[in-house]
Structures are given as structure tokens and as C-alpha cells.
Scaffold this motif. Structure first.
Motif, PDB file in Angstrom:
ATOM      1  N   SER A   1       0.973  -1.053  -0.028  1.00  0.00           N
ATOM      2  CA  SER A   1      -0.028   0.158  -0.072  1.00  0.00           C
ATOM      3  C   SER A   1       0.900   1.372  -0.040  1.00  0.00           C
ATOM      4  O   SER A   1       2.052   1.268   0.361  1.00  0.00           O
TER       5      SER A   1
ATOM      6  N   GLU B   1       0.005   5.625   0.461  1.00  0.00           N
ATOM      7  CA  GLU B   1      -0.740   6.487   0.689  1.00  0.00           C
ATOM      8  C   GLU B   1       0.068   7.887   0.980  1.00  0.00           C
ATOM      9  O   GLU B   1       1.344   7.835   1.539  1.00  0.00           O
TER      10      GLU B   1
ATOM     11  N   PHE C   1      -4.030  10.485  -1.537  1.00  0.00           N
ATOM     12  CA  PHE C   1      -4.463   9.358  -2.345  1.00  0.00           C
ATOM     13  C   PHE C   1      -4.261   8.127  -1.348  1.00  0.00           C
ATOM     14  O   PHE C   1      -3.388   8.230  -0.604  1.00  0.00           O
TER      15      PHE C   1
ATOM     16  N   LEU D   1      -3.638   3.810  -2.309  1.00  0.00           N
ATOM     17  CA  LEU D   1      -3.504   2.617  -3.258  1.00  0.00           C
ATOM     18  C   LEU D   1      -2.931   1.358  -2.503  1.00  0.00           C
ATOM     19  O   LEU D   1      -2.060   1.507  -1.700  1.00  0.00           O
TER      20      LEU D   1
ATOM     21  N   LEU E   1      -8.089   1.829  -5.138  1.00  0.00           N
ATOM     22  CA  LEU E   1      -7.427   3.136  -5.465  1.00  0.00           C
ATOM     23  C   LEU E   1      -8.348   4.109  -5.072  1.00  0.00           C
ATOM     24  O   LEU E   1      -9.587   4.163  -5.491  1.00  0.00           O
TER      25      LEU E   1
END
Length: 497
Positions: free
Chosen positions: A42, A44, A56, A58, A85
């Protein structure tokens, strides 16, 4: 990178990676079991300025399936993958107004769907592998109208479907939904907030379930909802929220009656937040979507989410246990396909049948610290999905699908902010201004994209944010700025999620 490009802005980027091995056991679905090994990761980040903010997130996973089904006639997937996402942005357009945008995307194979994937759609009539997706997003405008009141206007769009599937008929767009809502929150006392709300949505189904013989077709449903919610702060750590209203929707497309469906709507939720503990629980009843491949129906849904750190001390801050459990039951009328031949003198067969669905999900995870930013992880994921038709189809009932996944792995975290390499206490993402902002709808909510100035919770959501929850006026004053809700109604359809 942000520090060089925009040195006056506050920014941070956090990345996590894990190596994981899992054992999956399936009954009546993709086989009898599978052994999986793969990775999770991940990323971010956020960027915050004086009047704007961007963020954001992901995260995803990929696992290779080594063990195939014991039943040679049933194909088992060779890969398990999932990805989420999300992104959000907000702008303070005036001292009392705040504009925000949010978007989210979800993609997963059949084995990649887990209990805490709130955007996942589950069809009890589909078997085998399927690469499904969900896309959602929309804007929201929040305005502080007085010291005791705030107004929120939002809109959203969502699409659900599959990019590929073992059954070619299960690929393509399943449904898309457009929605709009307006609400206002009014502080009526030091501990109470009233929130009247109006919602409208239109959903077009491409593969709605039409009759008891599992024939599918197009359907469009318009639905309006009027709600009145009341939030009450019982103590500094305990808050409740109850709401009630009515839903008016267009009738099911396959029935003879053209009368609109009028159904009550009720929700109740509870949030408890204390040092090292967080618990949310709730119940909802509504006439809503039962899934992008089913249609509208009456739904009961209950959920519990918990997170706690059992041991005190900074050295064990990464020792965190999280869990989620959801149970939903839905029912909807469908057309009954009468037999081609009936015995002389027998009564005419019914032209109306019924569908009932049950979905039970449970998941838990524990993380144990090994070093700064490194932790052992273990988890379990359970899923039970079942549907029944009355009268039963001539091909027989679909039966239920029971699946369990047990996983273990090791994870590491890197961040430009050293504090983010440690997991926060379960109550760390709930500041005093948001304790009483109870989640509207189900406390389990829907997966939301990250937004700057919002701390992500332990299971990938944005803590303190609900499905289109307008911030209370009390929270506006406490933050000293307009509301920063970026949620545009990005909710996943239905009870068979």
C-alpha cells in the motif's frame, strides 16, 4: 519529492509491504481448497496547503494459487488479486464554504474478495472465477450557515461490473447508479444534533434477476428517501445515532402492479472510543439495492467493527487486533415461471415468486511488532453467501457458498513521517470534534478514499467518516474551518456485497 516541489506545503508519503501465505477452504464455490502465497502493499500520501488539500491511497495484493480443486470438473482460479485506489481533494472556497471531490476504484478476483472489502459485490448465483470492479466518485459542498447549523449538498456516480469471468454472461457492466443528496445538521443542545436529509438515486441494472428460473434482463429503479437522524453523546467516549424515514421507489419491473413501493427506513448505531479501544455497531432496515446483479428489495443489515491494542507501552504499539462482522438478509419479489403443462383441474400456478438472500462476513487480523516499522501479521476471513427462490427453479437451488481463508505474513512500513511507521492507537483517528459525528447508515460504512487531514483507520477506511455523513455544526466550530467531507455518496450496492 513534495518537499522540493512545494516547500511551503505540508506533505507525507507512507508505503507498506508484506509477504503473506494463505490457506483457503471453499465449499460449493471454486473448489475444496487452495494454498496461496504472495505479496501485499500500500502507498498513501497527502499534500496540505492553507486553503486546499489533496490525498491518495493505493493498496493491493497478489497471491499465486498452488493447490487446485479436488474436483477435476470444477475449475479453480490460478491467481488471487485485489486492488483499491482512492483519491480526494478539497478547497476552502470561502470562510464558510468548502468544496471537495472524491473517487474510488476497486478490482478483485473471486478469491481476492475479503470480508472488509465494502465495495465488493457478491452474487450468490455465480460460481468460478470473476474479475469484478467498482468505480465511484462525486463532489460535495459543505456550508456553515450559523454557529449551530451546517448544510451539505452532494452528488455521486457508481458503476459495478466485471472485466472477465468464467461465465461469459457474467462479464460487462452490471449496474450504474447516480445519486444526489442534501442535508443539514443542527445542534439542538450541547450533546444532541438533528440531521434532516433528502436523497434521490436512479439505478439501471443490465442483469437484474427477473424470475425464479434465473432469467436476467434490464431494469431501472428510481428511489427517493427522506430521513431524520438524531445524534446523542452519552459520554465523552460513547455516542449513539438513530434515524428514521421513508423510501418511495418505482415498482419492480416484472410484477403486474404499477404502484410505487413505499417502505420505512430505520437505522441505529453506536460508537465507543477510548484509549486503545474503538467499537462501532449498528443495524439498518431499508428498501435498497440487494446487489448489482439482483435489484431492489427489503434489507436487514447488522455490523460490528472493533479495534484494540491489548498491551500498553510504545514498544507494543504495533500489537493491534482488528475485527469486522456483518450480517445481511434481503428479500425481493420476482416473477414465477409457471410450468408449460399442468394437470387438468389443478389450480393455476402463481405468477409471483420471491427471492431471499443471506450474506454473513467476518474477518480478524492481529499484528505483532518485531522492530520499528516491522510486524508479524495473521488473519482469518470467513464468507457465507446463500440465496433461495420460491418456487424453486427447475434446475435446482443454487445452495450456499462457504469460504474461509487463514493467512500469515510479515510486513514493513516506510514513511517520510517517522510517526506513521507505528500504528496509531485505535482511538487516535477520532478527535474530539468527530466523536459525535456518528456514521449515517451502517457503521461499517463503505470504503472511502483517503483525504488529507483524515487519518486512515486500521482496515483501510477513513476514520470518522461515514457514507455521505455531513459534519455536525459542533464539529465545524471545533475544527475552526468549514466541513471537509469528500464523500460523494460512493456506496456499494446491496445486501450481497
Amino acid at each position: 519529492m513534495f518537499w522540493f516541489v512545494l516547500p511551503m506545503w505540508d506533505s507525507d508519503v507512507t508505503a507498506r509491504a508484506a509477504v503473506e501465505q494463505s490457506v483457503a477452504s471453499n465449499v460449493g464455490d471454486v473448489g475444496t481448497g487452495a494454498l496461496m502465497a504472495g505479496v501485499q502493499g500500500s502507498v498513501e500520501g497527502s499534500l496540505r496547503g492553507a486553503v486546499s488539500r489533496y490525498g491518495f491511497g493505493l493498496d493491493g495484493s497478489y497471491e499465486r494459487v498452488f493447490q487446485v480443486s479436488l474436483d477435476s470438473a470444477r475449475s479453480a482460479p490460478s491467481d488471487s488479486a485485489s486492488a483499491r485506489l482512492g483519491g480526494g481533494a478539497g478547497w476552502a472556497i470561502s470562510p464558510v464554504a468548502d468544496l471537495s471531490m472524491a473517487a474510488a476504484g476497486y478490482l478483485a478476483t473471486r478469491l481476492g474478495v475479503r470480508a472488509d472489502d465494502a465495495l465488493a459485490a457478491r452474487d450468490p448465483f455465480l460460481f468460478g472465477n470473476r474479475l469484478q470492479y467498482t468505480l465511484s466518485g462525486g463532489p460535495a459542498l459543505s456550508i456553515t450557515t450559523s454557529r449551530r447549523a451546517a448544510v451539505r449538498v452532494g452528488a455521486g456516480y457508481e458503476q459495478a461490473g466485471a472485466l472477465s469471468a468464467d461465465d461469459p454472461a457474467a462479464a460487462g457492466i452490471d449496474a450504474h447508479t447516480g445519486r444526489a443528496e442534501v442535508s443539514t445538521s443542527i445542534d439542538v443542545g450541547p450533546l444532541d444534533t438533528l440531521t434532516p436529509e433528502l436523497r434521490y438515486e436512479v439505478t439501471h441494472y443490465y442483469h437484474a434477476l427477473l424470475d425464479t428460473e434465473l432469467n436476467r434482463g434490464a431494469a431501472r429503479v428510481h428511489a427517493g428517501e427522506a430521513l431524520l437522524a438524531e445524534s446523542h453523546e452519552l459520554t465523552r467516549n460513547l455516542s449513539t445515532r438513530v434515524s428514521g424515514g421513508v423510501t418511495v421507489a418505482s415498482p419492480p419491473p416484472v410484477l403486474a402492479s404499477r404502484d410505487a413501493v413505499i417502505a420505512p427506513t430505520a437505522r441505529a448505531g453506536l460508537t465507543y472510543v477510548a484509549e486503545r479501544y474503538r467499537l462501532t455497531a449498528g443495524y439498518a432496515y431499508a428498501y435498497t439495492s440487494l446487489g448489482p446483479r439482483i435489484g431492489f428489495g427489503h434489507e436487514h443489515e447488522a455490523s460490528v467493527e472493533a479495534s484494540f491494542r491489548p498491551v500498553r507501552g510504545g514498544a507494543t504499539r504495533d500489537l493491534v487486533v482488528t475485527g469486522v462482522a456483518r450480517l445481511s438478509s434481503g428479500s425481493a419479489p420476482v416473477a414465477a415461471s409457471p410450468p408449460l403443462h399442468t394437470a387438468p383441474g389443478s389450480p393455476a400456478p402463481s405468477r409471483e415468486g420471491s427471492l431471499s438472500t443471506i450474506t454473513a462476513l467476518a474477518g480478524a487480523e492481529i499484528a505483532y511488532p518485531l522492530a520499528h516499522g516491522v510486524a508479524l501479521r495473521g488473519g482469518v476471513d470467513l464468507e457465507y453467501v446463500r440465496a433461495a427462490l420460491d418456487p424453486a427453479p427447475r434446475a435446482g437451488e443454487a445452495g450456499g457458498s462457504l469460504r474461509s481463508i487463514v493467512s500469515a505474513g510479515i510486513s514493513g512500513t516506510l514513511s517520510t513521517d517517522r510517526h506513521r511507521t507505528l500504528r496509531r492507537d485505535p482511538d487516535g483517528a477520532w478527535d474530539d470534534e468527530r466523536r459525535q459525528a456518528m456514521i449515517q447508515g451502517m457503521p461499517s460504512g463503505r470504503w472511502q478514499p483517503p483525504e488529507p487531514d483524515r487519518d486512515r483507520d486500521d482496515r483501510g477506511g477513513v476514520a470518522g467518516e461515514g457514507r455521505g455523513e455531513p459534519p455536525s455544526a459542533r464539529s465545524e466550530r471545533g475544527a475552526g474551518a468549514p466541513a471537509r467531507s469528500a464523500q460523494g455518496g460512493a456506496a456499494a450496492p446491496g445486501a450481497t456485497r
